[in-house]
Design an enzyme around this catalytic site. Structure first.
Site, short mmCIF file in Angstrom:
data_model
loop_
_atom_site.label_atom_id
_atom_site.label_comp_id
_atom_site.label_asym_id
_atom_site.label_seq_id
_atom_site.Cartn_x
_atom_site.Cartn_y
_atom_site.Cartn_z
N HIS A 517 0.84 -1.21 0.00
CA HIS A 517 0.00 0.00 0.00
C HIS A 517 0.87 1.26 0.00
CE1 HIS A 517 -3.51 2.49 1.42
NE2 HIS A 517 -2.52 3.22 1.91
N GLU A 518 1.79 1.32 0.94
CA GLU A 518 2.63 2.52 1.04
C GLU A 518 3.49 2.69 -0.20
OE1 GLU A 518 2.08 4.77 3.14
OE2 GLU A 518 0.71 3.52 4.29
N HIS A 521 1.66 4.62 -2.75
CA HIS A 521 1.85 6.07 -2.58
C HIS A 521 3.21 6.49 -3.14
CE1 HIS A 521 -1.67 6.87 -0.16
NE2 HIS A 521 -1.29 6.11 0.85
N HIS A 524 3.20 6.84 -6.82
CA HIS A 524 2.42 8.04 -7.14
C HIS A 524 3.31 9.29 -7.02
CE1 HIS A 524 -1.80 10.09 -6.44
NE2 HIS A 524 -1.30 10.37 -7.62
ZN LIG Z 1 -2.44 5.28 2.40
#
Ligand SMILES: [Zn+2]
Length: 758
Positions: A517-518, A521, A524
């Site tokens: 998940h991280e 980011h 992104h």
């Molecule tokens: Zn998050």
């Protein structure tokens, strides 16, 4: 969660002192046109210069912070100088004798404040991951000054006059899409702060802001008191049977500490459900503990926040009225993807029938388990997890310890996450030891594009430690911008318990999921391709920013990725398929509760903030009306709130009531981004899954776009259509679609367990 980008215009009253007399600017209006044009050409305002480490960019690769050169005493003067310089930069923009244009006003504002951004970017990461008493002190001292700073610049009439002049002329200007977005954001943010209001209205806004600040602080303190000062106290250890010896010992210690020697006390935790409830065998103890939590701050016991929340809701509705908006949600959602409260409400309300049916179905299942256990009662919220966990353990026989043996941290990162980034995006990574660190447990990598060029720098800070706050997050030390020429310098932070020296560093499946998940980011941020920092990378709406990160959780259990990294630390054997299948199946269990309590909290938040001023006024001074409003808000929709109460009841809903804005009218974001995520997974599955082409497509349409285009357009550019809620309901097991769901990898991304969601 991503670190919030610091607004690039800031001002502090104390900083003004430093600037007095630093420069004066003539006003072009007083001159003849030729003289004015000459003055504009010659305009070279005298700006103060900073001193110390943060005065200039770091000389290290990628301008990475040089922690060998930064001391704690550098921060405060750097903040003060950074604010002073920015203030002078803003004054220089206002004083420019040239007519306002995009370059001399909007771009100039974007450029202002670089020293402040440098110090803020480093400081926020250090206070989060390796703080000290001194850093905490500086933080407390500087936060209100930064916020006052920002407010008064946003409300500066002379500055707004220039911004507005550019904005009003926008139809006649040739701008890139990104330029247009920058202008629109700048204008909207100032309007939103009150720049278009008249003096009397602006005074009212300031008065409301002050009152909101006071009342929400009071709420936060009372909600905390209600949690901290009302533990469950029992007389005998028998009443706690089911708890481990160490939990019982902790309860005895806590009772002594609270002034009840010889008894046992259990502290309340944040959410309505309490973590020890499933273990407690004594049903009466369970009920007492649950009721203490559920009745928190609603007048049943010492604390009562009901009138306070009615007054907060009224002030927010009144503020919205001053801006010509019908309610607070309409006022505050202007920069979100959903934009309108009705959009978020419709999105949630359409889930309610399936959710309510699932809640009733699960309750029947639990009632049967209770009867089989010889119980003669029907399930109540204090029984729910005890029986749900039992069914889950029997049905899915999940042994988390056995699962963990397949996940070794370094393999998860380098053979799992980096492998995914290579397969999807063609990236490669090289660990380096020449970059100074803020803690020895941090790993640093250079990230390369497929063609071998450098993309950015990536820090990985995996371990729990006392100086680190809880949770997991991503942020930037350096923001990408084509204007500054800076490449992104990104960090991911986790809180994995560190293994004792000499033992393999194993990771729970939840943490594996969070690490993917991280890293979502992180890409992104790494793929940011913007001219302006304020639109770069993860600088996106609250109800969008968690979407790319959630999508990346899907690759954690993608077969070709999994087989590359999930190997038993001792035997080297790949994790068995059936183990993963059980994790996936178990993640769909108990969604009537797990998902339901989050949907209910999000609905409550939106209902409170869809009140008009008149409706809110009717609740002030009438706590019983507050109770009735809360109840009706959910039961009218058909939700079973006596069985499944909201994750937070209004009276202790800190997210929405403990700061002037906080997550108010924003708690739905967790669900909204999950919808985008699940629908995107469906797209990937239907289009060939993990391929370079799909990775490039996602990068091109979403990950590289920052906040430069409308979020619905972004989604449509990616998926070829508007987002659909159905895949999320299927993934949650609330509706059929088993076939699709079976082939999908469930990441157990329940809001309570997903990074950044609380
Ligand atoms: Zn998050």
């Amino acid at each position: 969660m991503t670190a919030a980008k610091l607004p690039s215009i800031l001002l502090s009253s104390s900083a003004l002192v430093l600037l007095a007399g630093c420069a004066t600017y003539s006003n072009g209006a007083d001159m003849d046109p030729i003289a004015a044009a000459q003055a504009a050409n010659d305009y070279a305002p005298d700006l103060p210069e900073g001193t110390g480490y943060f005065a200039s960019e770091s000389a290290l690769p990628f301008h990475a912070p040089d922690f060998t050169k930064i001391s704690e005493e550098d921060y405060l003067p750097a903040f003060e100088q950074g604010m002073a310089i920015e203030k002078a930069e803003v004054q220089a923009i206002i004083g420019n004798p040239a007519a306002p244009d995009f370059e001399n006003t909007i771009v100039a504002l974007e450029k202002a404040g670089s020293m402040l951004a440098r110090v803020s970017n480093v400081f926020s990461q250090l206070t989060g991951t390796n703080t000290t008493d001194r850093l905490d002190q500086i933080n407390t001292a500087i936060s209100p000054r930064l916020s006052a700073h920002r407010d008064s610049i946003n409300l500066d009439p002379a500055l707004f006059a220039r911004v507005r002049a550019v904005y009003d002329n926008r139809a006649a200007m040739a701008m890139t899409v990104e330029d247009a977005r920058l202008l629109e954001n700048r204008y909207n943010n100032m309007v939103h702060a009150g720049a278009l209001l008249n003096d009397a209205e602006r005074e009212q806004v300031k008065a409301i802001n002050t009152q909101l600040s006071t009342l929400t602080t009071e709420f936060g303190q009372l909600a905390r008191d209600a949690m901290a000062d009302q533990p469950l106290v029992v007389d005998t250890r028998e009443e706690l049977s089911g708890l481990s010896e160490s939990d019982i010992q902790a309860a005895a210690d806590f009772a002594s500490e609270k002034g009840f020697p010889g008894k046992y006390a259990i502290a309340l935790q944040n959410t309505t459900q309490q973590p020890l409830l499933p273990l407690l065998e004594n049903r009466e103890t369970r009920e007492r503990l649950f009721r203490l939590s559920h009745d928190r701050a609603d007048g049943t016991n010492a604390v009562d926040t009901r009138d306070l929340i009615a007054r907060i809701a009224l002030l927010r509705a009144q503020k919205a009225e001053l801006f010509g908006e019908p309610d607070w949600a309409s006022y505050t959602m202007y920069d979100r993807m959903a934009k309108q409260p009705r959009t978020a409400l419709d999105f949630m309300e359409q889930m309610v029938p399936a959710l309510a049916a699932t809640q009733r179905r699960e309750a029947e299942l639990l009632d049967a388990a209770i009867r089989a256990d010889g119980g003669d009662f029907t399930v109540q919220p204090w029984d729910w997890y005890r029986y749900a966990n039992r069914i889950k353990a029997e049905q899915f026989s999940l042994d988390e310890d056995a699962v963990m043996q397949y996940f070794q941290l370094e393999r998860v990162l380098e053979d799992g996450i980096f492998h995914m980034a290579s397969e999807l995006y063609g990236l490669s990574f090289e660990r380096r030891d020449d970059i100074p660190l803020y803690h020895p447990d941090v790993w640093v990598y250079t990230v390369f594009e497929e063609d071998g060029s450098e993309l950015g720098l990536f820090y990985f800070d995996p371990f729990q430690r006392p100086s680190k706050r809880g949770g997991a997050w991503m942020g930037n030390f350096v923001d990408q911008s084509h204007m500054t020429g800076n490449k992104p310098v990104i960090y991911n932070v986790l809180n994995i318990p560190k293994a004792p020296a000499g033992e393999p560093q194993l990771v729970s499946f939840d943490w594996v999921n969070t690490a993917f998940h991280e890293f979502g980011h992180a890409v992104h941020g790494l793929f940011a391709d913007q001219r302006y920092e304020s639109l770069s990378g993860t600088a996106t709406a609250r109800d969008f920013v968690e979407y790319p990160s959630q999508v990346h959780e899907m690759w954690a259990t993608w077969p070709s990725i999994l087989s590359n990294y999930a190997k038993h630390h001792a035997t080297g054997e790949t994790i068995p398929d059936e183990m993963i299948a059980r994790i996936e199946a178990a993640a769909k269990f108990n969604q009537g509760y797990d998902f339901g309590e989050v949907v209910e909290a999000a609905l409550l938040d939106m209902k409170w903030h869809a009140l008009s001023a008149d409706e809110a006024r009717a609740l002030v001074g009438d706590p019983a009306a507050v109770d009735a409003f809360e109840r009706k808000s959910l039961t009218d929709l058909g939700l079973e709130i006596d069985l499944v109460p909201p994750r937070y009841r209004s009276t202790y809903f800190n997210h929405i009531f403990s700061s002037p804005a906080g997550y108010s009218a924003g708690y739905y974001s967790y669900l909204w981004t999950e919808m985008l995520d699940r629908d995107s997974r469906k797209w990937f599955r239907e289009n060939g899954g993990l391929t370079r082409a799909n990775g490039d497509h996602y990068r091109k349409t979403v990950l590289s776009r920052g906040g430069t285009i409308d979020y619905f357009d972004m989604f449509e550019n990616f998926a070829g259509r508007q987002p659909d809620v159905q895949p999320m309901l299927e993934a949650r097991g609330l509706v059929g679609g088993e076939e699709a769901a079976d082939s999908e990898v469930s990441d157990g991304a329940l809001p309570p367990r997903t990074a950044g969601v609380e």
